[in-house]
Design an enzyme around this catalytic site. Structure first.
Site, short mmCIF file in Angstrom:
data_model
loop_
_atom_site.label_atom_id
_atom_site.label_comp_id
_atom_site.label_asym_id
_atom_site.label_seq_id
_atom_site.Cartn_x
_atom_site.Cartn_y
_atom_site.Cartn_z
CB CYS A 1 -1.06 0.04 1.21
SG CYS A 1 -0.01 -0.08 2.79
C1 UN1 Z 1 1.13 -2.30 3.63
O1 UN1 Z 1 1.64 -2.22 2.58
O2 UN1 Z 1 -0.02 -2.75 3.95
O3 UN1 Z 1 6.07 0.59 5.08
C2 UN1 Z 1 2.04 -2.04 4.92
C3 UN1 Z 1 5.99 -0.38 4.63
C4 UN1 Z 1 5.77 -1.49 5.10
C5 UN1 Z 1 4.21 -1.78 5.73
C6 UN1 Z 1 3.46 -1.69 4.44
N1 UN1 Z 1 6.70 -1.59 6.71
O4 UN1 Z 1 6.05 -0.46 3.26
#
Ligand code: UN1
Length: 520
Positions: free
Chosen positions: A291
């Site tokens: 995300c």
């Molecule tokens: C996600 O993609 O839901 O900062 C979380 C980051 C990871 C967490 C992503 N530690 O990309």
């Protein structure tokens, strides 16, 4: 021929007991589709409701266990995760194709989360608050919310669930967890480590395997019956909207962690090699399926050509292939993500420029230096699309996969406007050596997270994590901030005066001289 790693069919666990499923589904390795990682028996809405009942029943006794003792359970869970770090990371790599180094980092994120919350068991502070009346004392206490439904995606199949489950358990809540349907084996392993490591009583942590439709139906019924008090959801903005609306109808506010279209701004004075490294990692790590993945590079027009040349070279040289190997990028998480990603590739327009090949890596559409057998799995070419415009679909919407856009800007205000335009607000980054630009960007960007000279990914486990706009409803995970998701404040007023003291009415007033003026 199929190779099977696990022979038993895994199933939902409700009140400490495995539950029969309705249909058995195979989970395959996305890097070698013929390899079955395990088989899972899917439950249905009834399974979810039974799990919610178990969680609700178990919650009363779990909340009675003193918080420092719950903190000890979290400490033991963290140690057991650490002792199983490589085995769990190997399962992550096998089931969702995350490169092994990243998978180890993901497991470490659970340990970090446990490290933080084991101490919170001895804090979980409330306040003492002065009263406006004598012989009266006010206090605040954090109380658990109750039974929590946690519904998570499979791109971070263990780290992200731990962000909900660890603080929720610590604060005295019980859990119904519905993990992604394409990562059941790793989810079952996570669940077992937690239950064993924490010595969790039956019903405290329930696990439900079911498809999206049955989960939603089960969640709805559980809410109607008053069995679920809080929802934590990580997934797409579209499903998050539905979950948030359902929660709202039951006067609840869900903790929502949704999609992103994360911008990375490069200013004229930026260290371009550093920016290329950041764009490469956040654009193509986890094959662009975080995300926090990079959506669009917003680069100053004066450095556009140089940046693009260096990025194109780096993308061509990046190691892609078997995720068990030392690669930047492995396969897509699952067939459904590959299918959806192919639709996003259709968003490339004639006014765009793409340097290398696009689409699935095959014998006819090969990738130089590919490590392993590309045709065995769901491998795609990394794509950089130059010449993106602010009204392109590619600019405005999340593309969960290995594709990034490049757009230019002329002054920083315009860059900030472009960064905010898609209406998501999870993560963002700026590469600059000018502190003024860094501060102006931080001040203007609508994202919940801002990186300066680092990529859009890579949040640490004790800093608030969450988004605004289409990325969430403002809820934050991690650190002390997430405690506001899993506890409610109870205020206590304790009167030891022996009489009824009425607030606002029985307060004593001093006699201030409001007419006094200096020199008169
Ligand atoms: C996600 O993609 O839901 O900062 C979380 C980051 C990871 C967490 C992503 N530690 O990309």
């Amino acid at each position: 021929m199929t190779a099977q790693l696990e022979s038993t069919v895994i199933s939902s666990v409700v009140a400490g007991k495995p539950v029969d499923g309705h249909s058995v589904v195979r989970s395959t390795n996305p890097a070698r589709l013929s390899e079955v990682v395990g088989e899972v028996a899917f439950g249905d809405a009834d399974t979810f409701v039974a799990a919610a009942e178990a969680a609700k029943t178990a919650q009363r006794d779990w909340a009675k266990i003193p918080a420092p003792i719950r903190g000890r359970a979290i400490a033991h869970i963290g140690r057991l995760v650490e002792d199983n770090k490589e085995a769990l990371a190997r399962l992550v790599t096998a089931e969702i194709g995350k490169p092994y180094a990243e998978a180890l980092g993901e497991v470490q994120e659970i340990v970090d989360t446990c490290d933080f919350f084991l101490g919170e068991g001895r804090r979980l502070y409330g306040q003492t608050v002065p009263s406006e009346m004598p012989d009266k004392q006010l206090f605040t206490h954090r109380v658990p919310v109750g039974a929590v439904a946690v519904i998570t995606a499979g791109n971070f199949p263990v780290a992200v669930p731990s962000w909900y489950i660890v603080p929720a358990l610590l604060a005295g809540n019980t859990i119904v967890w519905k993990p992604a349907d394409y990562s059941p084996v790793v989810s079952a392993a996570f669940h077992e480590i937690f239950v064993r490591g924490g010595g969790l009583p039956d019903g405290v942590f329930n696990l439900v395997f079911s498809d999206g439709e049955q989960t939603f139906a089960g969640l709805q019924r559980s809410l109607e019956q008053g069995l679920i008090d809080k929802i934590g959801f990580t997934g797409s903005s579209a499903v998050g909207r539905e979950v948030g609306a359902l929660a709202g109808r039951h006067l609840q506010n869900a903790c929502l962690e949704l999609g992103g279209k994360n911008p990375l701004v490069i200013t004229p004075n930026a260290d371009l090699d550093l920016a290329v490294e950041g764009a490469l990692f956040s654009g193509f790590g986890t094959a662009g399926q975080r995300c926090t993945s990079l959506g669009t590079v917003i680069v100053h027009e004066s450095v556009h050509d140089e940046f693009l040349a260096r990025l194109t070279k780096a993308v061509a040289a990046a190691k892609i292939g078997d995720p068990a190997d030392d690669v930047l990028m492995g396969p897509m998480l699952d067939q459904k993500f590959a299918d959806r990603y192919e639709e996003y590739l259709d968003w490339i327009q004639p006014h765009h420029t793409v340097a290398g090949p696009t689409g699935r890596i095959t014998a006819d559409n090969a990738r130089d230096g590919f490590l392993g057998d590309a045709t065995a799995g769901l491998f795609y070419h990394p794509v950089v699309v130059d010449g993106v415009q602010a009204d392109d679909q590619l600019f405005l919407e999340e593309t969960f996969g290995p594709i990034i856009g490049v757009i230019t800007y002329t002054d920083l205000d315009q860059a900030i406007e472009l960064a905010n335009k898609p209406g998501y607000g999870l993560s963002s980054a700026i590469y600059t050596t000018d502190p003024q630009e860094a501060f102006r960007f931080r001040n203007g960007v609508g994202a919940g997270m801002v990186s300066i000279n680092n990529s859009t990914s890579g949040a640490e486990a004790h800093l608030p994590f969450g988004g605004n706009g289409k990325s969430g409803n403002g809820s934050r995970q991690s650190g002390v901030w997430v405690l506001d998701q899993f506890t409610r404040w109870q205020s206590v007023n304790w009167d030891y005066s022996g009489r009824l003291q009425k607030a606002q009415m029985d307060t004593v007033e001093l006699t201030p001289d409001r007419d006094f003026r200096l020199g008169s």
